[in-house]
Design a protein around this motif. Structure first.
Motif, mmCIF file in Angstrom:
data_model
loop_
_atom_site.group_PDB
_atom_site.id
_atom_site.type_symbol
_atom_site.label_atom_id
_atom_site.label_comp_id
_atom_site.label_asym_id
_atom_site.label_seq_id
_atom_site.Cartn_x
_atom_site.Cartn_y
_atom_site.Cartn_z
ATOM 1 N N UNK A 42 0.846 -1.195 0.000
ATOM 2 C CA UNK A 42 0.000 0.000 0.000
ATOM 3 C C UNK A 42 0.881 1.244 0.000
ATOM 4 N N UNK A 43 0.363 2.306 -0.559
ATOM 5 C CA UNK A 43 1.053 3.585 -0.470
ATOM 6 C C UNK A 43 0.834 4.159 0.924
ATOM 7 N N UNK A 44 1.726 5.033 1.327
ATOM 8 C CA UNK A 44 1.517 5.772 2.562
ATOM 9 C C UNK A 44 0.879 7.104 2.184
ATOM 10 N N UNK A 45 0.946 8.053 3.056
ATOM 11 C CA UNK A 45 0.431 9.380 2.759
ATOM 12 C C UNK A 45 1.359 10.414 3.369
ATOM 13 N N UNK A 46 1.465 11.530 2.713
ATOM 14 C CA UNK A 46 2.354 12.582 3.208
ATOM 15 C C UNK A 46 1.809 13.153 4.514
ATOM 16 N N UNK A 47 2.687 13.253 5.494
ATOM 17 C CA UNK A 47 2.302 13.882 6.763
ATOM 18 C C UNK A 47 3.449 14.734 7.294
ATOM 19 N N UNK A 48 4.203 15.315 6.370
ATOM 20 C CA UNK A 48 5.333 16.170 6.733
ATOM 21 C C UNK A 48 4.865 17.478 7.372
ATOM 22 N N UNK A 49 5.729 18.020 8.177
ATOM 23 C CA UNK A 49 5.442 19.292 8.835
ATOM 24 C C UNK A 49 5.141 20.385 7.819
ATOM 25 N N UNK A 50 5.856 20.381 6.695
ATOM 26 C CA UNK A 50 5.617 21.428 5.695
ATOM 27 C C UNK A 50 4.208 21.331 5.101
ATOM 28 N N UNK A 51 3.654 20.132 4.950
ATOM 29 C CA UNK A 51 2.268 20.014 4.489
ATOM 30 C C UNK A 51 1.318 20.538 5.556
ATOM 31 N N UNK A 52 1.620 20.284 6.805
ATOM 32 C CA UNK A 52 0.802 20.777 7.911
ATOM 33 C C UNK A 52 0.650 22.293 7.848
ATOM 34 N N UNK A 53 1.712 23.004 7.466
ATOM 35 C CA UNK A 53 1.619 24.466 7.365
ATOM 36 C C UNK A 53 0.453 24.870 6.486
ATOM 37 N N UNK A 54 0.299 24.177 5.364
ATOM 38 C CA UNK A 54 -0.748 24.519 4.404
ATOM 39 C C UNK A 54 -2.104 23.994 4.839
ATOM 40 N N UNK B 81 -3.033 23.548 7.940
ATOM 41 C CA UNK B 81 -3.445 24.351 9.086
ATOM 42 C C UNK B 81 -4.087 25.645 8.609
ATOM 43 N N UNK B 82 -3.530 26.236 7.581
ATOM 44 C CA UNK B 82 -4.052 27.497 7.067
ATOM 45 C C UNK B 82 -5.503 27.325 6.600
ATOM 46 N N UNK B 83 -5.829 26.131 6.100
ATOM 47 C CA UNK B 83 -7.185 25.875 5.635
ATOM 48 C C UNK B 83 -8.082 25.265 6.691
ATOM 49 N N UNK B 84 -7.542 25.032 7.890
ATOM 50 C CA UNK B 84 -8.308 24.416 8.979
ATOM 51 C C UNK B 84 -9.044 23.162 8.532
ATOM 52 N N UNK B 85 -8.361 22.329 7.756
ATOM 53 C CA UNK B 85 -9.034 21.138 7.237
ATOM 54 C C UNK B 85 -9.180 20.035 8.281
ATOM 55 N N UNK B 86 -8.409 20.121 9.354
ATOM 56 C CA UNK B 86 -8.508 19.113 10.414
ATOM 57 C C UNK B 86 -8.759 19.862 11.715
ATOM 58 N N UNK B 87 -9.655 19.361 12.510
ATOM 59 C CA UNK B 87 -9.975 20.001 13.786
ATOM 60 C C UNK B 87 -8.844 19.742 14.773
#
Length: 173
Positions: free
Chosen positions: A152-164, A166-172
């Motif tokens: 299976x593929x994994x998924x990106x969960x890098x800190x740099x993705x979090x920056x973006x 977070x800006x969209x508040x996509x996760x509570x």
């Protein structure tokens, strides 16, 4: 928001991001055995959860040996947890950490940490928070490798993705 809250929010987001990805895979993926650092993905998440529970207790004044005795059995208790169950467990623990972080006015305060594996040292509370984040990052990498070994593929969960994210508040958070 202070840096330590930000890093902890990233940590929670990354756990949830990876678990949400795993929820899209066959439910058996959590229990499938691989030849790596943990036999199953559930065991890897169980380890992360148990260790985070230890450090939460240490941050709240419990001696590390006692915290280990209380929390490390969680590794075995979570062996059959689903991704949903882990997501819920991590959310509950994250809420406790966030409340603790909000109540802190000095994360540079030191405590005497008596680690039965490494010895005794003075440790800043901020160091413990960053260790929790770093420990989770390390083992999410293990989980990503395990997923690939299982086809299976994994998924990106890098800190740099979090920056973006977070800006969209996509996760509570």
């Amino acid at each position: 928001m202070n840096h330590h809250n930000q890093m902890f929010n990233y940590h929670f987001w990354a756990n949830q991001t990876l678990l949400n990805h795993i929820k899209e895979l066959p439910t058996t993926v959590m229990q499938e055995e691989v030849n790596t650092s943990f036999p199953t993905i559930a065991q890897a998440f169980g380890h992360i959860y148990a260790v985070e529970s230890v450090w939460y207790r240490v941050l709240n004044g419990v001696q590390m040996q006692e915290a280990l005795e209380i929390c490390m059995p969680l590794e075995k208790e979570t062996l059959l947890h689903s991704a949903d169950h882990f997501a819920n467990d991590f959310a509950q623990l994250a809420a406790k950490y966030k409340e603790w972080l909000q109540d802190q006015d000095n994360l540079d305060r030191t405590i005497l940490l008596e680690n039965p594996y490494a010895g005794t040292r003075e440790t800043r509370l901020s160091e413990i928070v960053l260790h929790v984040v770093n420990h989770g990052t390390y083992h999410r990498g293990n989980v990503s490798t395990m997923l690939r070994q299982l086809g299976h593929a994994s998924t990106m969960n890098d800190y740099s993705l979090f920056w973006y994210q977070e800006a969209g508040d996509s996760i509570n958070l």
